[in-house]
Design a protein around this motif. Structure first.
Motif, PDB file in Angstrom:
ATOM      1  N   VAL A 156       0.498  -0.904  -0.311  1.00 13.33           N
ATOM      2  CA  VAL A 156       0.001  -0.074  -0.175  1.00 13.33           C
ATOM      3  C   VAL A 156       0.918   1.263  -0.462  1.00 13.33           C
ATOM      4  O   VAL A 156      -0.104   2.139  -0.076  1.00 13.33           O
ATOM      5  N   GLN A 157       1.929   1.378  -0.245  1.00 17.64           N
ATOM      6  CA  GLN A 157       2.846   2.210  -0.328  1.00 17.64           C
ATOM      7  C   GLN A 157       2.349   3.467  -1.069  1.00 17.64           C
ATOM      8  O   GLN A 157       2.978   2.661  -2.125  1.00 17.64           O
ATOM      9  N   ILE A 158       2.693   4.557  -0.805  1.00 17.91           N
ATOM     10  CA  ILE A 158       2.362   5.432  -1.812  1.00 17.91           C
ATOM     11  C   ILE A 158       4.013   6.042  -2.042  1.00 17.91           C
ATOM     12  O   ILE A 158       4.254   6.774  -0.776  1.00 17.91           O
ATOM     13  N   VAL A 159       5.214   6.092  -3.257  1.00 18.27           N
ATOM     14  CA  VAL A 159       6.283   6.138  -3.045  1.00 18.27           C
ATOM     15  C   VAL A 159       6.453   7.219  -4.269  1.00 18.27           C
ATOM     16  O   VAL A 159       5.978   7.577  -5.066  1.00 18.27           O
ATOM     17  N   ASN A 160       7.489   8.132  -3.139  1.00 12.03           N
ATOM     18  CA  ASN A 160       7.775   9.646  -3.810  1.00 12.03           C
ATOM     19  C   ASN A 160       9.032   8.956  -4.539  1.00 12.03           C
ATOM     20  O   ASN A 160       9.856   8.173  -4.508  1.00 12.03           O
ATOM     21  N   GLN A 161       8.223   9.395  -6.145  1.00  9.07           N
ATOM     22  CA  GLN A 161       9.024   8.856  -7.542  1.00  9.07           C
ATOM     23  C   GLN A 161      10.929   9.563  -7.690  1.00  9.07           C
ATOM     24  O   GLN A 161      11.407   9.022  -8.051  1.00  9.07           O
ATOM     25  N   PHE A 162      10.176  11.243  -6.558  1.00 12.61           N
ATOM     26  CA  PHE A 162      11.639  12.156  -6.744  1.00 12.61           C
ATOM     27  C   PHE A 162      12.750  12.249  -6.063  1.00 12.61           C
ATOM     28  O   PHE A 162      12.214  12.012  -4.973  1.00 12.61           O
ATOM     29  N   TRP A 163      13.643  11.314  -6.336  1.00 12.15           N
ATOM     30  CA  TRP A 163      14.639  10.915  -5.121  1.00 12.15           C
ATOM     31  C   TRP A 163      16.080  11.689  -5.722  1.00 12.15           C
ATOM     32  O   TRP A 163      17.423  11.423  -4.893  1.00 12.15           O
ATOM     33  N   GLY A 164      16.094  12.210  -6.261  1.00 14.27           N
ATOM     34  CA  GLY A 164      17.283  13.170  -6.788  1.00 14.27           C
ATOM     35  C   GLY A 164      17.450  14.281  -6.095  1.00 14.27           C
ATOM     36  O   GLY A 164      16.943  14.623  -5.358  1.00 14.27           O
ATOM     37  N   THR A 165      18.731  15.149  -6.201  1.00 16.58           N
ATOM     38  CA  THR A 165      19.064  16.525  -6.194  1.00 16.58           C
ATOM     39  C   THR A 165      18.120  17.572  -6.840  1.00 16.58           C
ATOM     40  O   THR A 165      17.713  17.999  -7.543  1.00 16.58           O
ATOM     41  N   PRO A 166      17.869  17.911  -5.637  1.00 17.89           N
ATOM     42  CA  PRO A 166      16.790  19.445  -6.089  1.00 17.89           C
ATOM     43  C   PRO A 166      17.537  20.410  -7.197  1.00 17.89           C
ATOM     44  O   PRO A 166      18.797  20.407  -6.948  1.00 17.89           O
ATOM     45  N   GLY A 167      16.700  20.815  -7.948  1.00 18.23           N
ATOM     46  CA  GLY A 167      17.061  21.100  -8.641  1.00 18.23           C
ATOM     47  C   GLY A 167      16.882  22.433  -8.490  1.00 18.23           C
ATOM     48  O   GLY A 167      16.524  23.848  -7.947  1.00 18.23           O
ATOM     49  N   PRO A 168      17.158  23.940  -9.313  1.00 16.04           N
ATOM     50  CA  PRO A 168      17.148  25.075  -9.069  1.00 16.04           C
ATOM     51  C   PRO A 168      16.515  26.007  -8.555  1.00 16.04           C
ATOM     52  O   PRO A 168      16.135  26.601  -7.976  1.00 16.04           O
ATOM     53  N   LYS A 169      15.045  25.358 -10.127  1.00 16.82           N
ATOM     54  CA  LYS A 169      14.027  26.100  -9.352  1.00 16.82           C
ATOM     55  C   LYS A 169      13.374  25.651  -8.430  1.00 16.82           C
ATOM     56  O   LYS A 169      12.693  26.218  -7.536  1.00 16.82           O
ATOM     57  N   MET A 170      13.301  24.062  -7.856  1.00 17.19           N
ATOM     58  CA  MET A 170      12.653  23.381  -7.123  1.00 17.19           C
ATOM     59  C   MET A 170      13.764  24.185  -5.728  1.00 17.19           C
ATOM     60  O   MET A 170      13.186  24.468  -4.601  1.00 17.19           O
ATOM     61  N   THR A 171      14.394  24.223  -5.549  1.00 14.89           N
ATOM     62  CA  THR A 171      15.443  25.696  -4.801  1.00 14.89           C
ATOM     63  C   THR A 171      15.237  26.093  -4.415  1.00 14.89           C
ATOM     64  O   THR A 171      14.518  27.008  -3.155  1.00 14.89           O
ATOM     65  N   GLU A 172      14.791  27.584  -5.572  1.00 16.07           N
ATOM     66  CA  GLU A 172      14.275  28.760  -5.207  1.00 16.07           C
ATOM     67  C   GLU A 172      12.737  28.613  -4.221  1.00 16.07           C
ATOM     68  O   GLU A 172      12.464  29.615  -3.454  1.00 16.07           O
ATOM     69  N   ARG A 173      12.025  27.764  -5.638  1.00 10.86           N
ATOM     70  CA  ARG A 173      10.317  28.137  -5.213  1.00 10.86           C
ATOM     71  C   ARG A 173      10.122  27.245  -4.305  1.00 10.86           C
ATOM     72  O   ARG A 173       8.754  27.529  -3.761  1.00 10.86           O
ATOM     73  N   LEU A 174      10.308  26.244  -3.880  1.00 13.71           N
ATOM     74  CA  LEU A 174       9.866  24.927  -3.207  1.00 13.71           C
ATOM     75  C   LEU A 174       9.345  25.460  -1.452  1.00 13.71           C
ATOM     76  O   LEU A 174       8.215  25.373  -0.961  1.00 13.71           O
ATOM     77  N   PRO A 175      10.345  26.076  -0.776  1.00 12.46           N
ATOM     78  CA  PRO A 175      10.563  26.600   0.287  1.00 12.46           C
ATOM     79  C   PRO A 175       9.114  27.539   0.096  1.00 12.46           C
ATOM     80  O   PRO A 175       7.666  26.948   0.986  1.00 12.46           O
ATOM     81  N   ASP A 176       8.665  28.698  -0.240  1.00  8.54           N
ATOM     82  CA  ASP A 176       7.061  29.856  -0.722  1.00  8.54           C
ATOM     83  C   ASP A 176       6.072  28.195  -0.376  1.00  8.54           C
ATOM     84  O   ASP A 176       5.031  28.477   0.061  1.00  8.54           O
ATOM     85  N   LEU A 177       6.330  27.468  -1.544  1.00  7.89           N
ATOM     86  CA  LEU A 177       5.477  26.529  -1.928  1.00  7.89           C
ATOM     87  C   LEU A 177       4.559  26.139  -1.313  1.00  7.89           C
ATOM     88  O   LEU A 177       4.002  24.994  -0.441  1.00  7.89           O
ATOM     89  N   LYS A 178       5.888  25.752  -0.027  1.00 11.25           N
ATOM     90  CA  LYS A 178       5.611  24.707   0.678  1.00 11.25           C
ATOM     91  C   LYS A 178       4.889  25.191   2.087  1.00 11.25           C
ATOM     92  O   LYS A 178       3.817  25.214   2.357  1.00 11.25           O
ATOM     93  N   THR A 179       5.311  26.546   2.058  1.00 12.20           N
ATOM     94  CA  THR A 179       4.405  27.014   3.407  1.00 12.20           C
ATOM     95  C   THR A 179       3.043  27.327   2.763  1.00 12.20           C
ATOM     96  O   THR A 179       2.000  27.374   3.929  1.00 12.20           O
ATOM     97  N   LEU A 180       3.224  27.536   1.606  1.00 12.05           N
ATOM     98  CA  LEU A 180       1.541  28.004   0.874  1.00 12.05           C
ATOM     99  C   LEU A 180       1.079  26.535   1.096  1.00 12.05           C
ATOM    100  O   LEU A 180      -0.467  26.837   1.583  1.00 12.05           O
ATOM    101  N   GLU A 181       1.073  26.100   0.830  1.00  6.04           N
ATOM    102  CA  GLU A 181       1.148  24.431   0.964  1.00  6.04           C
ATOM    103  C   GLU A 181       0.288  24.034   2.510  1.00  6.04           C
ATOM    104  O   GLU A 181      -0.568  23.064   2.858  1.00  6.04           O
TER     105      GLU A 181
END
Lengths: 301, 327, 603
Positions: C533-558
């Motif tokens: 029943v595991q729902i597996v996160n398929q992303f396990w790479g190194t965060p790219g520049p967009k993710m590094t820059e935008r994800l913190p704010d988006l996470k806060t939003l979420e």
């Protein structure tokens, strides 16, 4: 003052006392609650049965805290820190405030110095550069790092400077006519009348030293060198307390020994309270001193 | 040390001495006579250079894309990009708005309560009672938010002590910590609770200086207690109130970091997130991974810069409106 | 929402046998860069053959743990087992010294005892058998934020420890800037066949973060798919009270909580904390019942990935949780609770009777039974959503790899790999070496500390269980390979099912007699068997520049939007706005970036 005899006045007086008593109670009620928690049993805390009075009174939390070697050691570190930190701050503040306060003596660069000092109080380089600076000065993992950087307290300087300014010019002028040097004026005239303001800034500084935790955590490599608040921070806010409390409680339960009422909540509140006692002891004593002192200062002005 | 607290004490020192006329100075004899003045400043100068200015190159981080791994030298310069990133994010405006409104709220409410408290406590005749109340109300000032915060979360919870009282009046419980509309008021209320006793100390000290004859004269004229409070006591500390208000302007971008940090949660970010918590989250903790040290430094620099200007303005205002020279 | 997951081992290190799992912080060292990122989670690529540890229902033999304060005098009782140790893989004279972040369990060392951080059974064992002498670079505060700040400042000022752990962007930067030692040759030559096999070198995906361009920069610390995933728990005694059967669907849960509340059994019913998907007392399996998991990147059906927080299933789940909240089936203050202690306490203080936690929390009742004897915790199957789906968040199965600073003496690295060889041999074959401490906290099992003889010369718990084993770094006491937990529980299960307990030695009898241990094995087994029943996160790479820059704010939003929907501050329609906002504020760029990465690793 004036006699108040009418019924309205009497009612007002009663109302006034009640209001003030209520306010005072509101201010201390949370602390009473905390004290009760630290003296209540495990079960009572879990059931939320503790209000303003301890339930199933016991003192195990305190016994445990006072037996904890690191707690006592950190307590000692903090005491030493306050003694040396306040002394360093006093020396620095007096020596800096005196030249700045002598407006009657023109001085090269006085105003720029004051601006620069204010500026330096407003901006910091940030954590990493500050850490690197301390390291290059060989101050990391060195007790002096807890004392020296805080010795120049800009706002204390301003406070003392203004107090010095309020000392009657006649006194100073008379002394100068008698050939007194700046050292004489500072030590014989200024300092003796400045006790109130010095007590005030000493209290600020002592409380500041006693309550600060971050520098200990960042600069001190060994926990045995940590001041009390760093230790408390790590234990109370970082969940170490839960580990310690439960492990200690669990161990004791198995041993069937005395500490079977230890709880994380009880333990952390006991620690906080023991850590607060010095402030509670010192403050009322100084309060009288410095309210009086402040009054004195403004009368003289 | 809490700077705002110290500032509150400043006023009781007397106004500044008159400025000395600029006569020609013979610097040679000046130094011979006054060298101790300069010697006394040496420790402060050394201390400032070592502990203040030496680390201040760190401000340059604000203009770099800093990586702790690369170190300062190898991190690339990015100009003003960190600043533009902050202003272009959706958070800049709300955070500034929250910071200022919470800070202003704390100043206004805190001042009013402290003044009222001082006025009324001043009416208390019993010296012992007065001192006891004063000691009890200043107690909380000396404890840090880290210690008080956890306690408050409990007390303000839906079933906590405060809401038990609220619901006993048949009202809905107030969601102090989870209703974005209420949360800023929770912050303001708690700050006032913690600091009003301390804030009143300064006013009480000033009140003892009011000439008792004024009260007697007013009583003879038939003024009742409230009239006396209003027409004698209050004017007696008017200058002080103006002065305190001017001086508090300097703290308008600091809405209380530790307090917000221990009390807020994502539900109230909208109204409760302030500059300091933002800098902390972005620059020191980082969201999932690495802290963005450069962005944190840039926002901190902005805050410090504006704060510095505000303090200068507040000193100027104090001088202008309360005739009080801080410097 | 996925930050600060702790592993069971970290929990257990701190603990004692029964109360261990209530504990959070680790034996103070380590914790460097332990914060787990949203984006770096598992992809289980190979087919996992699910072999159950427990093939039939565990029949538990409960023996009351006996408390002793006095042990019989020396010589009166005899150990009927002989602990031995693996042979050292290589001797170093003098021992190699390694500077690490090493603290002292100063709070649990026996009062005025002879032990300190440089002298305790664990430290001495490592020194004696592997010739590695750990030195304390500094002591950790135990608070992740303060500790990572200290580590960052130390690295920034060019003074890192000799070895530490890092992951994600941070790890990548360390590699890119040459801050780490490269040791592929030493590894190839030194690592034992057992270590290579257990850690799946070099094919297991966990190696991809440290094995770059034929160079090796770190050693991953893996965990198994069952080790830390949530399972559901329910108060059986409360179910019995209202005469209801085990809930199977989300609606059943609603009914049960409602019945409890109506009967005045508990205040709320369903436990939660301010993090919807986290390591303890969260709601991940509720979200999973709708087939989706916030924070996970899942296949979009076109070869790329899509962010699952935006899915309609999450909206439905939020609507469900919102209705629980509105009905008072959840604590109105849950958003001010951290998973621990707030979330945990809402269960232990009997406010709630349904919660989700890893298997090592299958003992909350044991911890409070003394005060609340009727409290009975049992496993609740993963609830089914309206479409019959079940799901749980798949916890990351590789932690932050252990890395070495550039310029570290290769001999030290070799000695440390030999240390790992020894630890792995020790743990994988703990039965053979008769090192029974491996079961509970991966540590020594010493008389007078962990255990003692009672008056019948039976082994019972000792006066200082689970204390003083202070050297915890990377693989010390925890070699960190995927099947490690399985290796440890399989023999224990065998003894548990041994009908003739006299065939067991005293230590084995002691281990299997503990109800907490029986629960551990049972819980692990359930978690292991249900990994489908595991729902597996398929992303396990190194965060790219967009993710590094935008994800913190988006996470806060979420976080803000989701919690505000749940507590009713925002209408459920806010979710649709959130999706648009998320996409418009850089989310689309991140999705493109992540999808490009996914296509690249699959091509």
């Amino acid at each position: 003052m004036i006699a108040e005899n009418s019924l309205g006045d009497r009612l007002f007086t009663i109302f006034l006392y009640l209001m003030m008593a209520l306010l005072a109670f509101l201010c201390v009620a949370p602390f009473i609650h905390v004290i009760s928690l630290s003296l209540s049993s495990n079960a009572a805390i879990k059931m939320g049965a503790v209000g303003l009075w301890p339930v199933d009174f016991h003192t195990q939390n305190y016994q445990f805290v006072l037996k904890e070697p690191q707690f006592m050691r950190s307590f000692g570190v903090s005491v030493v820190r306050v003694v040396f930190g306040v002394s360093a701050m006093l020396i620095m503040t007096i020596m800096t405030a005196y030249p700045l306060s002598r407006d009657s003596v023109p001085m090269f660069g006085r105003t720029p110095f004051k601006m620069i000092m204010l500026f330096s109080g407003m901006f910091g380089g940030g954590l990493i550069p500050t850490y690197m600076a301390m390291r290059s000065l060989h101050l990391t993992n060195n007790f002096l790092v807890l004392i020296l950087p805080g010795a120049l307290a800009v706002f204390s300087v301003i406070l003392v400077m203004n107090f010095f300014r309020g000392i009657p010019v006649e006194l100073t002028e008379a002394a100068e006519l008698d050939g007194a040097s700046h050292w004489d004026i500072l030590f014989r005239i200024f300092l003796p009348v400045s006790l109130p303001v010095l007590a005030t800034i000493s209290l600020f500084s002592a409380v500041g030293h006693w309550n600060s935790w971050f520098d200990g955590v960042i600069y001190m490599d060994e926990i045995r060198m940590w001041p009390l608040q760093s230790y408390l921070y790590a234990r109370v806010t970082s969940q170490m307390i839960q580990k310690s409390g439960t492990a200690a409680g669990g161990t004791a339960e198995r041993m069937g020994q005395s500490f079977n009422e230890l709880t994380p909540e009880g333990l952390s509140t006991a620690m906080i309270l023991v850590a607060t006692i010095p402030i509670l002891l010192v403050y009322p004593f100084l309060q009288r001193y410095f309210v009086k002192g402040l009054t004195l200062g403004s009368v003289k002005g | 040390m809490d700077s705002s607290v110290v500032l509150k004490e400043v006023e009781l020192a007397p106004p500044a001495a008159p400025k000395v006329g600029r006569a020609k100075i013979n610097w040679r004899t000046h130094f011979q006579q006054h060298w101790p003045l300069y010697v006394m400043l040496i420790p402060a100068i050394v201390s400032m250079i070592l502990f203040r200015f030496y680390p201040m190159w760190g401000i340059l981080f604000a203009f770099k894309k800093y990586s702790p791994v690369a170190g300062f030298a190898k991190s690339p310069w990015v100009g003003l990009k960190n600043f533009s990133r902050f202003f272009s994010s959706d958070y800049a405006l709300p955070i500034l708005r929250n910071t200022i409104s919470i800070a202003v709220g704390k100043i206004v409410v805190g001042q009013i309560v402290a003044i009222l408290f001082a006025l009324f406590l001043n009416e208390v005749r019993s010296h012992f009672f007065k001192r006891t109340v004063q000691t009890m109300t200043t107690l909380a000032h000396f404890l840090s938010w880290i210690i008080i915060g956890g306690m408050m979360v409990q007390i303000l919870s839906t079933k906590g002590a405060v809401n038990q009282i609220v619901t006993s009046f048949g009202l809905e419980p107030i969601r102090f910590l989870s209703d974005p509309a209420v949360f800023p008021w929770t912050l303001i209320g708690l700050e006032t609770w913690k600091e009003f006793g301390w804030g009143a100390v300064i006013y009480l000290a000033a009140l003892t200086n009011i000439n008792p004859e004024l009260y007697e004269a007013a009583a003879v004229d038939g003024a009742d207690r409230f009239q006396r409070m209003r027409h004698i006591t209050l004017p007696g500390i008017k200058t002080l109130i103006i002065l305190m208000s001017c001086l508090s302007l300097g703290g308008i971008l600091s809405a209380g970091f530790e307090q917000v940090l221990v009390l807020y949660n994502p539900v109230v970010y909208k109204t409760g997130d302030i500059l300091d918590t933002y800098i902390y989250r972005v620059g020191l903790v980082g969201s999932g991974g690495m802290p963005d040290y450069s962005l944190g430094t840039a926002v901190g620099l902005l805050q410090g810069g504006v704060g510095f200007v505000l303090i200068l303005v507040s000193y100027w205002l104090a001088d202008k409106f309360a005739n009080y020279r801080v410097f | 929402m996925h930050s600060s997951r702790l592993t069971r081992r970290q929990m257990l290190r701190a603990g004692v046998v029964a109360s261990g799992a209530t504990l959070v912080a680790a034996c103070t060292p380590n914790v460097v860069k332990e914060t787990v990122e949203v984006k770096q989670t598992v992809v289980v690529k190979e087919e996992v053959e699910v072999t159950s540890v427990v093939e039939k229902q565990v029949t538990t033999v409960v023996e009351k743990e006996v408390v002793v304060t006095a042990t019989p005098g020396p010589g009166e009782c005899e150990m009927d087992w002989t602990p031995t140790f693996p042979e050292p893989f290589k001797k170093y004279d003098p021992p190699v010294e390694v500077n690490i972040v090493l603290g002292e369990r100063y709070d649990s060392l026996p009062e005025n005892g002879p032990y300190n951080k440089y002298n305790n059974p664990m430290y001495n064992r490592i020194l004696e058998h592997t010739d590695v002498r750990y030195m304390s670079k500094w002591e950790p505060a135990g608070d992740p934020a303060a500790d990572s700040q200290k580590l960052n400042t130390a690295i920034a000022s060019g003074d890192p420890p000799d070895m530490w752990q890092a992951s994600g962007t941070f790890l990548q930067e360390l590699i890119d800037f040459g801050a780490l030692a490269e040791f592929k040759e030493i590894w190839e030559a030194t690592a034992s066949p057992l270590v290579k096999e257990k850690k799946g070198y070099p094919d297991h995906y966990a190696w991809k973060q440290v094995l770059q361009d034929g160079k090796l920069y770190g050693i991953p610390m893996q965990s198994g798919p069952a080790d830390n995933d949530d399972i559901g728990f329910i108060r059986q005694d409360w179910l019995d009270k209202v005469g209801m059967k085990m809930p199977e669907t989300i609606d059943d849960i609603t009914e049960v909580a409602r019945a409890w509340k109506k009967a005045g059994i508990c205040e709320y019913g369903i436990a939660a904390s301010k993090q919807l998907v986290t390591w303890m007392v969260d709601l991940a399996p509720v979200l999973g019942a709708y087939g989706h998991m916030p924070g996970a990147w899942v296949e979009d059906g076109a070869g790329g990935l899509t962010y699952d927080s935006l899915s309609d299933g999450v909206k439905q789940a939020l609507a469900q949780i919102r209705s629980w909240y509105a009905e008072g089936l959840m604590d109105p203050d849950f958003i001010t609770y951290d998973p621990y202690p707030g979330g945990y306490q809402s269960v232990s203080s009997e406010k709630c009777g349904i919660w989700f936690s890893p298997f090592w929390n299958y003992n909350i009742d044991l911890n409070v039974n003394e005060k609340i004897p009727e409290f009975l915790q049992v496993i609740m199957p993963y609830p089914k959503g309206p479409e019959g789906k079940q799901g749980r968040w798949a916890t990351m199965s590789w932690g932050a790899p252990v890395i070495f600073r550039a310029g570290l003496d290769p001999v030290v690295i070799e000695a440390l790999i030999n240390n790992l060889n020894w630890q792995t041999e020790f743990h994988a074959n703990w039965e053979k070496y008769q090192q029974y401490g491996a079961f509970d906290h991966d540590t020594a099992f010493l008389e007078g500390w962990d255990w003692a003889f009672d008056e019948n010369c039976e082994v019972v718990i000792g006066p200082y269980p689970g204390t003083w084993h202070c050297v915890e770094f990377g693989w010390n006491n925890n070699p960190g390979y995927p099947s490690q937990q399985y290796d440890i529980y399989a023999p224990a299960f065998k003894w548990m099912n041994e009908p003739d307990k006299t065939k067991l030695n005293k230590a084995q009898r002691y281990l299997v007699s503990s109800k907490a241990n029986q629960r551990s094995v049972e819980g692990f087994n359930y978690s292991y068997e249900t990994q489908a029943v595991q729902i597996v996160n398929q992303f396990w790479g190194t965060p790219g520049p967009k993710m590094t820059e935008r994800l913190p704010d988006l996470k806060t939003l979420e976080d803000t939007v989701f919690l505000n929907i749940i507590v009713g501050n925002d209408p459920i329609e806010r979710f649709d706005e959130f999706v648009q906002e998320w996409k418009a504020n850089g989310g689309d760029d991140i999705t493109a970036e992540v999808s490009a990465w996914y296509r690249s690793i699959n091509s």
